[in-house]
Design an enzyme around this catalytic site. Sequence first.
Site, PDB file in Angstrom:
ATOM      1  CD  GLU A   1      -1.045  -0.028   3.739  1.00 32.71           C
ATOM      2  OE1 GLU A   1      -1.995  -0.813   3.733  1.00 32.71           O
ATOM      3  OE2 GLU A   1      -0.765   0.702   4.682  1.00 32.71           O
TER       4      GLU A   1
ATOM      5  CB  CYS B   1       2.982   7.319   3.429  1.00 34.91           C
ATOM      6  SG  CYS B   1       3.417   6.000   4.554  1.00 34.91           S
TER       7      CYS B   1
ATOM      8  CB  CYS C   1       7.109  -5.629   8.326  1.00 38.71           C
ATOM      9  SG  CYS C   1       8.447  -4.823   9.234  1.00 38.71           S
TER      10      CYS C   1
ATOM     11  CB  CYS D   1       5.880  -3.111  15.688  1.00 37.81           C
ATOM     12  SG  CYS D   1       7.489  -2.556  15.102  1.00 37.81           S
TER      13      CYS D   1
ATOM     14  CB  CYS E   1       2.368  -2.913  13.255  1.00 30.96           C
ATOM     15  SG  CYS E   1       2.465  -2.906  11.465  1.00 30.96           S
TER      16      CYS E   1
ATOM     17  CB  CYS F   1       2.200   4.897   7.257  1.00 30.74           C
ATOM     18  SG  CYS F   1       1.725   5.846   5.830  1.00 30.74           S
TER      19      CYS F   1
END
Length: 352
Positions: A92, A107, A114, A118, A121, A336
């Site tokens: 995205e 962004c 990823c 985290c 997220c 984001c």
Amino acid sequence: MSKENLIGRTLPELENLLVQLGEKPYRGRQLFKWLYGTRQYDFSLMTDFSKQLRETLTEKYTFEPLTLREKVKSTDETEKFLFQLEGGHLIESVLIPNDEKGRNTVCISSQAGCAMDCKFCATGKNGLARNLTVGEILGQLIYIRDLHGSQAYTNIVFMGMGEPLNNFDNLIKAIEIITDSVGLGLAAKKITVSTVGIVPRIYKLADMGLKVRLAVSLSAAIQEKRLKIMPVAETFPLDQLAEATRYYTQKTKFRVTFEYVLFEGFNDTMEDIKALSELIKSIPCKINIFAYNPVPGLDFARPSDEKVDWFARELYPRAPAVTVRKSRGRDIDAACGQLAGRINKIGGFHVA
Ligand code: SF4
């Protein structure tokens, strides 16, 4: 025979390509300018090339940005783009026009998924699929520029899916193309690389002399708390991160931005404020405070506006600069990754 897509090719790579085609290297720079600067993707219209070269390029190559899967627009004009990569992965990008300083900021993502995990997220929950190629990083920018024109964005932040410093080589190549005066032509100081704190890569980026801006996703200034939400803190503890950040500011002469996402009842106390002001002591910086945008299935809550104001007011006298950032595009889940986590879901499917 399928044509090779040249998007993402750097200047030296295009020069080499043209030499292989029997041309002088300067033809590579001309091609670079046509593709990235002039936005002419039709080789047959590149008027300063011989007929034979135009035909060879048309026969063998193409220049295509990404495939758009879905686009949604917020009531506040923020736009979210969902792109499908070769192999099916989705990434995205978010275009935030006319922010409080009149900038148009885009962004963009640097990885599909990823690995940093985290805890706030949704992207992190699914793990890393793969690094984006240079062409896929640039493809986001070029698609949006083709759609909205050359003023579509004045600033670029690597703050979408993924940890940009974990895709270092492709990040650097993309930045080189973006900042080349006959490439996308954006000044390095208009680019912000946002990291969770990959310490050795912060030093490396500083030493490269690229002069891009650095943002650090901090969100807790107490090591034990940061460990609970950001596993990267185990490998690169806060004291090392602060030192690397200080080094970056010394090398680039830019102040760094610390992003601090406020979670209700977790990192919003006076103890957190004192720890934060201690951590940033002697680092030229500003602190951006965001209220967390809740993600379904994740165990964090958004603080009240009063709490956010209190936190900022108490921090203000103890920090060089403090800004409270308003959420944009909340109705389309446009925040984001490193800012507030994301609901990677548009129209019933998940970004993975
Ligand atoms: S916040 Fe950023 S670095 Fe952390 S898991 Fe999400 S995408 Fe990765």
